[in-house]
Design an enzyme around this catalytic site. Structure first.
Site, PDB file in Angstrom:
ATOM      1  N   THR D  23       2.044  -9.456   4.484  1.00  0.00           N
ATOM      2  CA  THR D  23       0.953  -8.630   3.975  1.00  0.00           C
ATOM      3  C   THR D  23       1.415  -7.193   3.742  1.00  0.00           C
ATOM      4  OG1 THR D  23       0.296  -8.090   6.245  1.00  0.00           O
ATOM      5  CG2 THR D  23      -0.759  -9.996   5.210  1.00  0.00           C
ATOM      6  N   ASP D  24       0.555  -6.417   3.067  1.00  0.00           N
ATOM      7  CA  ASP D  24       0.860  -4.999   2.873  1.00  0.00           C
ATOM      8  C   ASP D  24      -0.352  -4.148   3.233  1.00  0.00           C
ATOM      9  OD1 ASP D  24      -0.912  -4.906   0.704  1.00  0.00           O
ATOM     10  OD2 ASP D  24       0.659  -5.146  -0.778  1.00  0.00           O
ATOM     11  N   ALA D  25      -0.212  -2.841   3.063  1.00  0.00           N
ATOM     12  CA  ALA D  25      -1.260  -1.912   3.478  1.00  0.00           C
ATOM     13  C   ALA D  25      -2.562  -2.112   2.711  1.00  0.00           C
ATOM     14  CB  ALA D  25      -0.781  -0.463   3.328  1.00  0.00           C
TER      15      ALA D  25
END
Lengths: 144, 144, 144, 144
Positions: D23-25
């Protein structure tokens, strides 16, 4: 050899396949990727003992952050290897958990990790763990 | 603040920008990615002191592997942060190097790493480092 | 050859060093990592033309998501290569931007990417871009 | 829903769990990581039809490289999602394979990929595939 997560000699065993994405130009698994494997195993430990991870994360009950980690690299892992992450809880307090995570290919130990986790609230401040989490984790540790 | 690698107070300072790829759903840099930053800094240290890394790797003179690593996570890094990896050589023998690698955002220390590297030959057995490498690295340490 | 981002023949040129983390057991850059390089270049394009990326992201003015991407892989990139991502804006509407992103090592084209981006609001629904963003981006395109 | 790889409606279905690393921010799976999922599925397709991947890679019989890829991103995937990569072979020649790879969460299509692979020899030049590989893959396609 089982390819599904299971408990063996008191450890949660999580199998991992080594893909191209995990390797580097040295022909072996890139050293940072062991931390991914270890985090996958820690994540799967919760549902394995009956705890829904994302619920906890989303409901704002707090979550675990890694405070420090130590990894010893003993033998390389190669493309297509089927390896196992063996996770033991070595200590547990109200806000922190200490884990030993050993990565093996069959009987060969590839890496030994030691991780300190702290439970934090939504502001990332240390906070007591969810009691239900502690109870389920404690039951798992006793029965093993 | 310089965005180019430089030497500061005896440390090699390597700047890193935090991109989306580095972050996770917690909104911060994923813990394994600090090891990528640290490896980038170690890689750039060599050309900074006049050593051609890939030449060494390709000419079969041996290369460095991480024997063990310890990272303490003190403060999170966020998307778009410009952070620095400060690398000190704390000890150097004939086959091994010990480094301290501190990751900072300005004056704030985000993470502290301690890395043991071993020089290995093409069969991944410990082997004495290239003398030219040791000489150049030693000169760098002295002049700082 | 400059190692800092610059504009060349109407393209934003963003230099990237290939590290171990980027390569795979085939000895070359892993195919998914070109998308990281392309995203880094798109991220740096904004401050290059005077737009603060994280401000936009944090202030809830919306952000860009990749709607679709096409990448042609022509030549491999290797460990320690210094490569460039050349980014052209090929089309721009009120909610979307189309970019060509070419990855080169010197004169050699390694990969050709085509990306469609859509500006979305906090609910991830397509929304008109920030007018200031469009103005600055438009100015950059005209002056090049 | 099975969490083990299987064949469904003529496609090889490979399940993937979304971890923090993916995942990312933005709170969703980082766009490049879909290419990792797709590559994992392609890798597992071979043993699923009776082909030993690493043997092929090590014995110098040649291997597949991605010539080009197209991915359409329709819906985001989130932390802890259990998603499936559905892989169809849409065309097969003597040196190349064309695949459709659809990523789903249950009935919802998250991403649609189209991949062109070319079989290359150790010098990375296009070369006819191993006949045994073609036979086994052909049998799988017929029986589905």
């Amino acid at each position: 050899m089982s390819v599904n997560p299971h408990t063996y000699k008191g450890a949660f065993v999580f199998p991992v396949r080594v893909y191209f994405e995990d390797t580097d130009a040295g022909g072996i698994v890139y050293y940072a990727n062991y931390l991914k494997y270890m985090e996958r195993a820690r994540t799967e430990l919760s549902p394995h003992v009956g705890i829904c991870h994302s619920e906890t994360f989303n409901e704002g009950k707090g979550f675990f952050v890694v405070r420090d980690i130590n990894v010893k690299y003993l033998q390389p892992a190669y493309l297509d290897d089927l390896i196992d992450v063996h996770t033991h809880i070595s200590a547990m307090g109200r806000v922190r958990i200490e884990m030993e995570q050993v990565i093996r290919r069959g009987e060969v130990i590839l890496a030994q990790g030691h991780v300190n986790l702290v439970n934090v609230n939504q502001e990332r401040k240390p906070a007591p763990m969810d009691p239900e989490f502690m109870r389920l984790m404690g039951d798992y540790l006793k029965e093993k």
